[in-house]
Design an enzyme around this catalytic site. Sequence first.
Site: not given
Ligand code: COA
Length: 336
Positions: A115, A263, A293
């Site tokens: 990214c 980004h 993204n």
């Molecule tokens: N829909 C519904 N539930 C989902 C899901 C989706 N698409 N994806 C994950 N979950 C669930 C998980 O399984 C987890 O369930 P559990 O509590 O039963 O285990 C729950 O939601 C919470 O997951 P978590 O990973 O703790 O959520 P979060 O608040 O951290 O949000 C992201 C998840 C991915 C949105 C967040 O962590 C994020 O944005 N991270 C950075 C990602 C990023 O920028 N990546 C690219 C970088 S270039």
Amino acid sequence: MTAIRSKISGTGMYVPGRVVTNDELAQRMDTSDEWIRQRSGIAERRHVDGSETPVDLAEHASRRALEAADVGPDEIDAIVLATLSPQHEFPGTSFFLHHRLGVPEIPCFDLRAQCSGFLYSLAAADGFIRSGQMRRVLVVGCEVHSTGLEFTTRGRDTAVLFGDGAGAVVLEANDDPSDRAGLLALRMHAQGEHGKRLWLEAPGSSFYPSRITHEMLDAGLHFPRMEGRFVFKHAVTRMPEVLREALDAAGVKQDDVDHFLFHQANLRINEFVAHSLGIPPEKCPSNIERYGNCSAASIPMLLDEIVRAGRVERGQLLALTAFGSGFTWATAIVRW
Ligand code: COA
């Protein structure tokens, strides 16, 4: 003698026509529009429909950037294309773009910094120009993520975040002392110890005797995997750090920047970063709601959108900041 600087002389972007809403994804996996919007700010993204490949996206974006710069394909001296989803494992995407554009035998290569790839590519192009070796470089970010995601509940944490698209700029030598436009500073970093926190494991030449097997496919090793919270925490720390570092290097105050282009990985990350630095939201344009993204393509796509909307005026300052897999992170300070 005036030192040569590089400036962006044209921008372009392109996305495939097929719109994929959160509700459509919710029919294929256990997720919801509310969950996706609330956690990421994404409402929809674009996916290729089988009629287009990465080089098609890259070609449209590149031709628009060349047209905006009023430069013909035969007038560029190199192509640098950032991607993590190449047309083919090798030679990548840039060589197919080279052929499509019908350029002479100029060098081209794919650059892999995920990214942050567009900003790393801008740094490479800037080096070629400032060394006096080249006058104009086409810098492209291009991704087709949709054919590499797992659209099931197992893959939902990444499948909902990524979209397809391409963005491009023409970076051009500026040796006119009366023209202040230019790339004022660019700072990049990486932290390889976190290479497996956001990665695509297979196919990989670390596997023996084969890069990909049926077992690996069954285990889903060919889909991206991410430790979302870990990525989030590092992004909101590293982005402000490198932004400050690049502002210092450019001799520019944060308040003097007119547009902060972050980004487009997650709206919450960008809101967190802007808030922690005291940057007003109106200075942070965003298109993640519509495109998700698009990795290396996100920043040049956003840049093209705000330029074409007439939001960027001559002399204004822009700060472009990225964070991604690797981990990698970078900021470029640009005077328009
Ligand atoms: N829909 C519904 N539930 C989902 C899901 C989706 N698409 N994806 C994950 N979950 C669930 C998980 O399984 C987890 O369930 P559990 O509590 O039963 O285990 C729950 O939601 C919470 O997951 P978590 O990973 O703790 O959520 P979060 O608040 O951290 O949000 C992201 C998840 C991915 C949105 C967040 O962590 C994020 O944005 N991270 C950075 C990602 C990023 O920028 N990546 C690219 C970088 S270039």
